[in-house]
Scaffold this active site. Structure first.
Site: not given
Length: 806
Positions: A496-498
């Site tokens: 989950n890059d965010t």
């Protein structure tokens, strides 16, 4: 309502209304030369790097009605004594004329558009021949009327500067470096060269056809007319008897070729072939031009394309009671796996290719896992690339350019308050290699020497290691990169890059991936007889299992993260982001969650995260930017990772449900996001019904159900795996092919044809008692195999009969 239908016998989706909610595209060619073509004939083409060697000017942010890169005009004389011409497009765009018939056949490696307007039937097939650096358009024009008609055909290309980003940012240097010219050839044929300065050299784009050209334009200004106050919808020059034969010495270069077909009798047809390509020089292109000016060569190339897909899809075919399930697994999902394998996240209608991102390490590792049964050698080639951008400490570069093999650590470099690595990247490659070994049985690959990423001053690798060494270093990196709870440190982010938490944060997802990678290596080490590795990795596995269950269990589900100060995220104690779907799925997939906890975690997903359009990534969404949480809070509630239906997560939950034996719920989740099942209500979904998008807006958003970012998504690989390996249960192992279905109880059974290590298995599963699972006995070629669901590899054709029993 719908905008088209699936034509399964021809392996096509046929669009019947060109006014789709957004542009629907199809891929042609390869990264070496290719791109995508939309359903109104526009095309974004590049040769190699989409940022540094782009050919056509396709600006996705312009309205769908605008000319984009390539197009086609027809004109016929006005009637009833009127002067001038009736100009229209057989694709409608950009003229927006009425069409009496429209069909866009989205095929495998080609797009074919048929339309009728003004009594003219136009049939255009668009593709890139295998191994060629040119786009071919075969244009057939037929007079459908009772009267003779004089027809002119004008294909048009608008070029971009090779440096696509500079085209948008420099309106001085770029137009000074672009020029076009007309080159006369034998038999009245012409080639139109467009060239620009690229990477310290000049390359040549060319556009030509196989019949003589009456006249042409290479400058956009005179083509549109009135100093470009004319428009693509009604170009000034197309109301003149001939084009002006302009030669663009600077500025906005195009190639518009007027072909005078003369008078077509009723029922008569004519054909034109256009070629758009690029080489270092026209001389280097001439052999390709000569070849594909020949209609027989074009047909042979189309036949070769179809033969490739025949062979590709034959690796695995399914027949179940659900037509939408069959359509996706047999054709479109399998094709999407091939596209993501080769294009990663490089260039799409949404990922614009202007930056230097190239391929993602974790993205491509997961793409390999879905594509392996279908494109084994291509998958192996990508695995080698991935391992070569792994660092010698076991971690990996976050992304890399597949042409230069230059890697980068991604967005984390822009944030000095965040670590400069992603905690999960390197672990995905362990899973990819494991999938390859199980598919092929090629254990010799473990001994292959592959360099690590670091280079000395001369550009040579500092260190190399065997494939097995790469895998061991990957898990060893995570083993020593732990936080205060004994869980892996988050780094800049995990999958989950965010979610970008401060240094010291820990990731439960990375813990699960680490455990899964350890499990794969334990199975491999047992198979290899390496007891020391078995003991070491079993100890690591037990340690992480204890830590996850000691600290991350939140009462009814698993928390997702611990902040640097030890505060959990994804916990009942949080006001926003109380529960995340992926820790629940991966604690089950990794077997860190067992028994009641596994079932409770998945029950919480059903209770809090499931919607009629799919499983949300998390809930409730954050409402307003929070710098302590990072990028997730830049989205409104219900969008993308902030409570949106991020489709990538859905197959993980499907897989977890099959692992606890819940075939009914797994199938329900599969149906919810199957785009083929949304074809009759596409006005809500909007994206192509023949490929998976990346995300759908969640129920916290007013536009609940709307999809975006189609084609290049890891959802493709995982949904293919979820459908074939887990619902249908066709699972390669080191020992052979395991058959372990977990299906909806209403199914009477299903059939699968599967190629595996040189053998072809015809599998028949019967479900007379309407169960979800339960394989007690297999019949292989009439011989009973009891007590095991694994079929030892054997060449030749084999029939497998299975009856599900309690």
């Amino acid at each position: 309502m719908n905008y088209g239908y699936f034509d399964d016998p021809n392996r096509e989706y046929v669009i019947t209304d060109f006014r789709t909610p957004v542009k629907w595209i199809n891929y042609i060619g390869t990264l070496a030369f290719g791109g995508y073509v939309d359903h109104t004939g526009g095309a974004l083409l590049c040769k190699g790097d989409p940022m540094l060697n782009r050919i056509t000017k396709y600006i996705t942010q312009l309205p769908a009605s605008e000319f984009k890169g390539t197009g086609l005009y027809l004109r016929i004389p006005e009637t009833h004594g009127k002067a001038g011409y009736r100009v229209f497009s057989p694709f409608s765009v950009p003229c927006l004329n009425r069409l009496d018939r429209y069909e866009c056949h989205v095929g495998l490696g080609y797009t074919r558009i048929l339309s009728e307007a003004e009594g003219i039937l136009t049939d255009v097939t668009i593709f890139v021949p295998r191994g060629a650096a040119c786009e071919v358009r075969r244009i057939r024009i037929t007079n459908q009327t009772e009267e003779p008609i004089h027809v002119d055909v004008i294909p048009v290309v608008e070029y971009t500067h090779f440096n696509a980003l500079m085209q948008l940012t420099n309106a001085d240097w770029v137009p000074q470096t672009m020029q076009s010219e007309c080159v006369e050839q034998a038999n009245g044929l012409k080639v139109f060269k467009q060239y620009a300065f690229m990477n310290k050299k000049t390359a040549v784009n060319y556009f030509t056809s196989n019949i003589a050209v009456d006249s042409f334009e290479t400058d956009r200004r005179p083509f549109l007319g009135e100093n470009e106050y004319g428009s693509w919808a009604n170009p000034f020059s197309l109301q003149q008897a001939h084009l002006s034969n302009s030669v663009a010495l600077r500025g906005d270069n195009i190639a518009a070729l007027l072909h005078d077909l003369g008078i077509l009798k009723p029922g008569e047809s004519r054909e034109i072939i256009t070629l758009l390509g690029q080489e270092a020089s026209l001389e280097a292109a001439q052999a390709t031009i000569d070849r594909y000016r020949n209609p027989d060569a074009v047909q042979a190339a189309l036949d070769e394309e179809r033969a490739f897909w025949d062979q590709f899809l034959a690796h695995q075919q399914v027949n179940t009671p659900d037509p939408a399930f069959n359509t996706m697994l047999n054709v479109h999902n399998a094709r999407q796996c091939y596209i993501t394998l080769h294009w990663s996240r490089y260039l799409s209608y949404y990922q614009l290719g202007y930056g230097a991102r190239g391929m993602g390490y974790r993205d491509s590792s997961q793409d390999v896992m879905g594509a392996l049964p279908l494109a084994t050698e291509d998958s192996l080639a990508l695995i080698r690339k991935l391992l070569s951008v792994q660092k010698k400490n076991g971690s990996a570069m976050h992304q890399f350019n597949p042409l230069s093999m230059v890697g980068s650590e991604g967005d984390s470099l822009e944030r000095e308050d965040r670590p400069h690595y992603y905690s999960d990247d390197h672990l995905w490659a362990v899973l990819a290699v494991s999938h390859y070994l199980r598919e092929t049985g090629n254990l010799a690959f473990l001994d292959e020497i592959i360099p690590y990423y670091e280079k000395d001053r001369s550009g040579q690798p500092v260190e190399s290691g065997s494939v097995l060494d790469h895998l061991v270093r990957a898990v060893q990196f995570t083993h020593i990169d732990l936080g205060q709870h004994g869980l892996p440190l988050l780094g800049f982010a995990d999958w989950n890059d965010t979610l970008n938490l401060p240094k010291g944060a820990e990731s439960v997802l990375t813990a699960c991936l680490y455990a899964t990678a350890l499990h794969e290596l334990i199975v491999l080490a047992v198979h290899l007889g390496q007891s020391a590795l078995v003991d070491r990795f079993q100890q690591y596995y037990e340690e992480i299992k204890n830590k996850v269950n000691q600290y991350a269990w939140d009462g009814n589900w698993y928390a997702a993260y611990f902040d640097a100060d030890g505060t959990p995220l994804g916990s009942k104690h949080n006001a926003n982001g109380q529960i995340y779907a992926y820790p629940q799925a991966w604690t089950v997939i990794s077997a860190l969650a067992e028994g009641d906890r596994a079932k409770m975690a998945l029950e919480s997903v059903s209770k809090y995260l499931n919607t009629r359009n799919g499983i949300k990534l998390s809930t409730p969404g954050f409402n307003g930017f929070d710098p302590t949480k990072g990028g997730v809070t830049t989205y409104p509630p219900g969008a993308k990772e902030n409570g949106g239906i991020f489709l990538h997560v859905n197959p993980w939950v499907i897989i977890a449900e099959t692992m606890v034996g819940n075939g009914e719920r797994a199938y329900e989740y599969y149906q919810q996001i199957n785009p083929a099942a949304k074809n009759d209500r596409i006005e809500e979904f909007e994206c192509e019904p023949y490929v998976y998008p990346q995300n759908i807006l969640g129920d916290e958003h007013p536009l609940f159900g709307l999809a975006r970012n189609s084609w290049l998504s890891g959802t493709a690989s995982w949904m293919y795996q979820a459908g074939t390996c887990y619902i249908l249960g066709i699972q390669p192992t080191l020992a052979g092919l395991r058959i372990n279905p977990c299906i909806p109880p209403q199914w009477d059974g299903f059939e699968v044809t599967r190629q595996f290590r040189g053998g072809m298995y015809h599998i028949h599963v019967h479900n007379p008692k309407h169960l979800c699972q339960g394989v007690r006995q297999l019949l292989v070629d009439g011989h009973v195999i009891q007590g095991d669901t694994v079929i030892a590899y054997e060449e030749g054709h084999h029939t497998v009969e299975i009856t599900l029993e309690e």
